[in-house]
Design a protein around this motif. Structure first.
Motif, PDB file in Angstrom:
ATOM      1  N   THR A 279      -4.824  -7.819  -4.784  1.00 58.44           N
ATOM      2  CA  THR A 279      -4.520  -6.724  -5.401  1.00 58.44           C
ATOM      3  C   THR A 279      -4.020  -7.419  -6.879  1.00 58.44           C
ATOM      4  O   THR A 279      -3.614  -8.337  -7.029  1.00 58.44           O
ATOM      5  CB  THR A 279      -3.284  -6.204  -4.662  1.00 58.44           C
ATOM      6  OG1 THR A 279      -2.670  -5.059  -5.380  1.00 58.44           O
ATOM      7  CG2 THR A 279      -2.248  -7.385  -4.269  1.00 58.44           C
ATOM      8  N   GLY A 280      -4.320  -6.511  -7.770  1.00 58.47           N
ATOM      9  CA  GLY A 280      -4.025  -6.817  -9.053  1.00 58.47           C
ATOM     10  C   GLY A 280      -3.709  -5.730 -10.158  1.00 58.47           C
ATOM     11  O   GLY A 280      -4.247  -5.615 -11.334  1.00 58.47           O
ATOM     12  N   GLY A 281      -3.138  -4.426  -9.576  1.00 54.77           N
ATOM     13  CA  GLY A 281      -2.755  -3.470 -10.635  1.00 54.77           C
ATOM     14  C   GLY A 281      -2.540  -2.296  -9.722  1.00 54.77           C
ATOM     15  O   GLY A 281      -2.498  -2.252  -8.444  1.00 54.77           O
ATOM     16  N   PRO A 282      -2.148  -1.138 -10.249  1.00 55.72           N
ATOM     17  CA  PRO A 282      -1.870   0.198  -9.794  1.00 55.72           C
ATOM     18  C   PRO A 282      -3.018   0.520  -8.965  1.00 55.72           C
ATOM     19  O   PRO A 282      -4.155   0.229  -9.350  1.00 55.72           O
ATOM     20  CB  PRO A 282      -1.204   0.796 -10.834  1.00 55.72           C
ATOM     21  CG  PRO A 282      -1.671   0.430 -12.086  1.00 55.72           C
ATOM     22  CD  PRO A 282      -1.953  -1.149 -11.924  1.00 55.72           C
ATOM     23  N   ARG A 283      -2.727   1.659  -8.360  1.00 53.87           N
ATOM     24  CA  ARG A 283      -3.937   2.480  -7.693  1.00 53.87           C
ATOM     25  C   ARG A 283      -4.837   3.053  -8.548  1.00 53.87           C
ATOM     26  O   ARG A 283      -4.409   3.532  -9.883  1.00 53.87           O
ATOM     27  CB  ARG A 283      -3.531   3.477  -6.907  1.00 53.87           C
ATOM     28  CG  ARG A 283      -2.828   4.742  -7.514  1.00 53.87           C
ATOM     29  CD  ARG A 283      -2.585   6.117  -6.893  1.00 53.87           C
ATOM     30  NE  ARG A 283      -1.348   5.725  -5.900  1.00 53.87           N
ATOM     31  CZ  ARG A 283      -0.994   6.719  -5.247  1.00 53.87           C
ATOM     32  NH1 ARG A 283      -1.468   8.198  -5.464  1.00 53.87           N
ATOM     33  NH2 ARG A 283       0.119   6.833  -4.400  1.00 53.87           N
ATOM     34  N   GLY A 284      -6.201   3.021  -8.500  1.00 58.94           N
ATOM     35  CA  GLY A 284      -6.974   3.732  -9.567  1.00 58.94           C
ATOM     36  C   GLY A 284      -6.693   5.154  -9.748  1.00 58.94           C
ATOM     37  O   GLY A 284      -5.819   5.862  -8.922  1.00 58.94           O
TER      38      GLY A 284
ATOM     39  N   THR B  21       0.693  -1.234   0.051  1.00 59.17           N
ATOM     40  CA  THR B  21      -0.098   0.074  -0.065  1.00 59.17           C
ATOM     41  C   THR B  21       0.898   1.242  -0.001  1.00 59.17           C
ATOM     42  O   THR B  21       0.544   2.393  -0.845  1.00 59.17           O
ATOM     43  CB  THR B  21      -0.988  -0.176   1.370  1.00 59.17           C
ATOM     44  OG1 THR B  21      -1.857  -0.903   1.304  1.00 59.17           O
ATOM     45  CG2 THR B  21      -1.740   1.119   1.259  1.00 59.17           C
ATOM     46  N   MET B  22       2.083   1.397   0.697  1.00 53.06           N
ATOM     47  CA  MET B  22       2.526   2.438   1.005  1.00 53.06           C
ATOM     48  C   MET B  22       3.628   2.961   0.012  1.00 53.06           C
ATOM     49  O   MET B  22       3.790   4.141  -0.250  1.00 53.06           O
ATOM     50  CB  MET B  22       3.274   2.681   2.522  1.00 53.06           C
ATOM     51  CG  MET B  22       2.005   2.313   3.520  1.00 53.06           C
ATOM     52  SD  MET B  22       0.412   3.170   3.620  1.00 53.06           S
ATOM     53  CE  MET B  22       1.017   4.886   4.008  1.00 53.06           C
TER      54      MET B  22
ATOM     55  N   ASP C 180      -7.485   7.126  -6.592  1.00 53.75           N
ATOM     56  CA  ASP C 180      -7.015   6.705  -5.269  1.00 53.75           C
ATOM     57  C   ASP C 180      -5.988   7.173  -4.485  1.00 53.75           C
ATOM     58  O   ASP C 180      -5.017   7.619  -5.239  1.00 53.75           O
ATOM     59  CB  ASP C 180      -6.757   5.068  -5.657  1.00 53.75           C
ATOM     60  CG  ASP C 180      -7.918   4.160  -5.705  1.00 53.75           C
ATOM     61  OD1 ASP C 180      -8.983   4.548  -5.326  1.00 53.75           O
ATOM     62  OD2 ASP C 180      -7.790   2.963  -6.327  1.00 53.75           O
ATOM     63  N   PRO C 181      -6.246   7.685  -3.389  1.00 60.57           N
ATOM     64  CA  PRO C 181      -5.085   8.328  -2.691  1.00 60.57           C
ATOM     65  C   PRO C 181      -3.825   7.604  -2.367  1.00 60.57           C
ATOM     66  O   PRO C 181      -2.925   8.091  -2.216  1.00 60.57           O
ATOM     67  CB  PRO C 181      -5.485   9.068  -1.693  1.00 60.57           C
ATOM     68  CG  PRO C 181      -6.688   8.100  -1.159  1.00 60.57           C
ATOM     69  CD  PRO C 181      -7.296   7.390  -2.505  1.00 60.57           C
ATOM     70  N   ASP C 182      -3.950   6.288  -2.297  1.00 62.80           N
ATOM     71  CA  ASP C 182      -2.921   5.332  -1.764  1.00 62.80           C
ATOM     72  C   ASP C 182      -2.959   4.157  -2.815  1.00 62.80           C
ATOM     73  O   ASP C 182      -3.904   3.836  -3.495  1.00 62.80           O
ATOM     74  CB  ASP C 182      -2.801   5.398  -0.400  1.00 62.80           C
ATOM     75  CG  ASP C 182      -4.086   4.512   0.110  1.00 62.80           C
ATOM     76  OD1 ASP C 182      -4.800   3.931  -0.506  1.00 62.80           O
ATOM     77  OD2 ASP C 182      -4.202   4.581   1.318  1.00 62.80           O
ATOM     78  N   GLY C 183      -1.834   3.077  -2.576  1.00 63.22           N
ATOM     79  CA  GLY C 183      -1.725   2.049  -3.208  1.00 63.22           C
ATOM     80  C   GLY C 183      -0.550   2.490  -4.367  1.00 63.22           C
ATOM     81  O   GLY C 183      -0.308   3.369  -4.379  1.00 63.22           O
ATOM     82  N   PRO C 184       0.068   1.373  -4.806  1.00 65.03           N
ATOM     83  CA  PRO C 184       1.253   1.780  -5.804  1.00 65.03           C
ATOM     84  C   PRO C 184       0.836   2.439  -7.063  1.00 65.03           C
ATOM     85  O   PRO C 184      -0.167   2.159  -7.399  1.00 65.03           O
ATOM     86  CB  PRO C 184       1.930   0.412  -5.775  1.00 65.03           C
ATOM     87  CG  PRO C 184       0.650  -0.801  -5.759  1.00 65.03           C
ATOM     88  CD  PRO C 184      -0.307   0.091  -4.754  1.00 65.03           C
TER      89      PRO C 184
END
Lengths: 288, 491
Positions: free
Chosen positions: B272-277, B228-229, B280-284
């Motif tokens: 998990t299956g992709g980059p952040r939308g 996430t970070m 989306d404020p977080d996620g890779p």
């Protein structure tokens, strides 16, 4: 994608398939066959009040085992009071400032927590989409509040989907996670939960949460709060029994009504399951 | 034998047996999780579940090309990157390339067996990248510059005193041996690392092809932090760790958490299956899935061993194994210890090189009983021993011990011919005389046989065998019957 081709060809060779014959999933419909889930979904939708009560009991018991603190509330007002009480009584772990972060969800914003704390040094942040400071606010917060979409009785599990207003870190980075759930979102087991997940088709990220973060890497001694939240509080708003005439009315209207009647209800009414002693012998607790 | 292969199996095993800490922890592991898993399977309401999952694992393996193509397609649809790595080195090269492009200085890792198998940490460090393990057990192992000794409980060979001392030395904390305090120290230290790292590297417990997601189980929450970070997430996945559908995923992941730690579900199961939308404020910002072969297709090809790829790495076979339960993980000298390690380590890294692992297990069958997918590890161990006994061109195995094979050939001749057998008995009866001790047992032997009597006595051959007594008393007058009886005795 040249790496794909040689890699998959290598697998075909290993499976002793003729060279160059690429297989596609259409040739093997059984491989990705989807059994009909409508029966399961129907079962979830048409559960009797007694069955639902049993699910709540099962969920409660699993929360005790997992060391999740479960509060059962009859009204939205109670949910609010319990939330306020948790925020007031808990101390921040990593700083002296009392920041909380909450998902951008009507069930949370409806509580108007900022009003309850306008005379206290508690700062309430909401994860509005587009706010570039959400990560900093989340790191500063000691409590994160979310509304998981599904709860599972069989394992005491919350299913949290990620959406722009509901980021991943809110239920993860703060020391305490408060989850607001509704009785009608409680399902019996993983099979039902997976059927709903496939029906809803969430985005690229979601998570099952069963209790607070834990580890047993040092001499198999169980400690809560390894990396994730040390405490998980679930506030379950009991489903209001539908009166036939009022069936069409929204749940919210029902609650608003009750709220009006029960103004001034004390929070002691909340049926609170505190950390229990049951399950101490349960070996499942003693793992990493 | 160990001298011959340069293996440290015997020395490491002895070291383990001499460590009271390890013996105590291994015993607890066996009592709690080994026996516990057996009980979970016994009490399982749905007794068909294990067979169903095994069937779906084998079906997926038989159609792995299709399932992996589907997985890759669905991950890419979401903007995730997929790379197929034939070898461990390919996976390392790709990951380092991603790290360089993103100017990565610090990597946080979630526990991943395959990252250890391909030795990516060393390669990243050589590139000037700081690598921090975040699973508490792995973190302790990293601080101690040690090797993990269990796939689920990496520092099972250390006790609270060892860990307290280590933390005082390396982190400068006040001396303590309280697991709670030690965990909180690590929590604080690692939180800083997790919040400031540029890249997260994880493994993958089980991907699902139809949704294009990987799923990872954890109890600590480090996996969620790692995915996430940081700005970039690289997931390393053994090519067999995939299900076709969500239905298969559901049952398989349940068997994994039950087999590993008797849990209905682990604290966290992250999908998990992709980059952040976009919003989306977080996620890779970048998500890379590296699907790794590294010797697995060769196992897939061999019908004797394909079953080993159905393994879901729960570690239950370690917990129940009487051999692992004594010698611990280090003696296996491999990423994968225990019965499953004794099968796949030789297959991935050389059968001759790891001959001691195949021979060290007892074939008692406990691993087969406890395996959630009923992998027949004893059968596969026997198959490996067969290759060691006779050599095998396909697997590039040379005969492990030529002298031994002559001894067995001679033995086979002797015991299948009654006259030869009787002559042998008579000869040995003469030869054994000087070795019979006061307790009328053979207490020590010489030469190759000396090891046998190191810790036990051997009963000598009787002055007169049963067959000889029988012949004297009853059989002499009836020569013909005697011959029939002889044949029977010799069978």
């Amino acid at each position: 994608m040249t790496s794909d081709l040689s890699f998959l060809n290598n697998i075909r060779t290993a499976l002793k398939l003729p060279q160059g014959a690429e297989r596609t999933k259409n040739m093997f419909p059984a491989l990705f066959a989807k059994p009909d889930k409508s029966k399961i979904l129907e079962k979830i939708a048409n559960r009797s009040q007694d069955e639902k009560a049993l699910l709540v009991d099962q969920f409660k018991a699993n929360c005790v085992t997992l060391k999740t603190v479960l509060h059962v509330a009859e009204t939205a007002k109670e949910v609010e009071d319990i939330t306020v009480e948790i925020i007031r009584t808990k101390e921040p772990e990593f700083s002296y400032n009392r920041h909380i972060i909450q998902h951008n969800h009507p069930d949370i914003s409806g509580m108007q927590l900022w009003k309850r704390f306008n005379r206290e040094s508690v700062t309430v942040h909401t994860t509005f989409p587009g706010d570039p400071e959400i990560t900093e606010k989340t790191i500063a917060a000691y409590i994160g509040i979310t509304v998981p979409r599904i709860s599972i009785a069989e394992s005491g599990t919350l299913v949290q989907f990620t959406t722009p207003g509901c980021p991943r870190s809110t239920s993860l980075v703060p020391s305490i996670h408060i989850a607001l759930i509704r009785g009608e979102d409680l399902v019996a087991d993983l099979e039902e939960a997976y059927a709903l997940i496939e029906e809803i088709n969430p985005g690229e990220s979601f998570v099952f949460i069963s209790g607070p973060s834990k580890t047993a890497d040092i001499e198999a001694h169980l400690v809560h709060g390894a990396h994730g939240p040390k405490e998980v509080h679930i506030i379950l708003l009991k489903e209001v029994e539908k009166i036939p005439e009022a069936a069409a009315e929204s749940q919210l209207a029902n609650i608003a009504e009750e709220e009006a009647c029960q103004e001034g209800t004390t929070k002691e009414n909340a049926d609170t399951v505190k950390e229990g002693t049951a399950g101490l012998e349960d070996p499942a607790e003693k793992m990493n | 034998m160990s001298q011959k292969t340069g293996s440290t199996y015997n020395q490491d095993a002895k070291k383990a047996i001499d460590s009271p800490t390890l013996q105590k922890n291994l015993h607890n592991l066996y009592e709690r999780f080994g026996k516990g898993a057996m009980q979970v399977w016994e009490e399982l309401e749905d007794q068909g579940m294990r067979d169903r999952v095994k069937e779906s694992r084998m079906r997926t393996l038989a159609h792995l090309d299709i399932v992996l193509a589907e997985l890759a397609e669905n991950v890419r649809k979401r903007g995730g990157k997929v790379y197929f790595a034939q070898s461990g080195q390919d996976a390392i090269d790709y990951t380092i390339d991603v790290a360089r492009k993103n100017k990565v200085r610090k990597v946080v890792k979630g526990k991943s067996m395959i990252s250890m198998e391909i030795e990516i940490d060393q390669a990243l460090a050589a590139d000037g990248i700081e690598v921090i393990e975040t699973d508490l057990g792995e973190y302790i192992i990293q601080l101690a510059d040690d090797r993990p000794s269990h796939i689920i409980a990496p520092c099972i060979h250390m006790d609270r005193n060892d860990i307290g001392q280590l933390f005082t030395e390396k982190l400068g904390i006040e001396p303590t041996t309280d697991p709670e305090k030690l965990t909180m120290v690590a929590r604080k230290e690692l939180r800083q690392e997790l919040l400031t790292a540029d890249m997260g590297i994880t493994g993958c417990n089980l991907a699902c092809a139809e949704t294009g997601q990987i799923s990872i189980v954890s109890n600590e929450g480090n996996i969620r932090m790692v995915t996430t970070m940081p700005r970039v997430h690289v997931a390393l996945m053994g090519m067999e760790r995939v299900t076709a559908t969500m239905d298969e995923h559901r049952e398989t992941i349940q068997l994994l958490t039950m087999g590993a730690a008797l849990q209905k579900l682990s604290t966290y199961v992250s999908f998990t299956g992709g980059p952040r939308g976009k919003d989306d404020p977080d996620g890779p910002e970048e998500f890379h899935l590296v699907i790794i072969d590294n010797g697995r297709s060769k196992i897939l090809e061999d019908s004797d061993f394909r079953e080993s790829l159905a393994c879901i790495r729960c570690g239950a076979c370690l917990n129940i194994c009487p051999v692992y339960g004594k010698i611990g993980g280090h003696a296996y000298n491999s990423t994968y210890p225990g019965p499953i390690g004794a099968v796949i380590t030789p297959l991935l890294d050389g059968i001759n090189k790891h001959a001691d692992l195949c021979k060290g297990e007892t074939l008692c069958g406990a691993c087969l009983d406890v395996c959630p997918v009923r992998n027949d590890l004893p059968r596969m161990l026997s198959a490996l021993r067969y290759k060691l006994a006779y050599g095998d061109n396909h697997w590039n195995v040379r005969q492990h011990n030529v002298a031994e094979s002559y001894v067995y050939a001679a033995w086979q001749r002797a015991i299948s011919h009654s006259s030869a057998y009787r002559r042998m008995i008579k000869t040995v009866r003469l030869l054994q005389k000087p070795f019979i001790g006061k307790n009328r047992m053979i207490q020590r032997m010489t030469g190759l046989a000396a090891g046998w009597t190191d810790s036990r006595d051997l009963p000598p051959i009787a002055k007169r065998t049963f067959a000889e007594i029988w012949d004297e008393k009853y059989a002499k007058p009836q020569q013909q019957t005697q011959e029939i009886r002889e044949e029977k005795t010799d069978d």
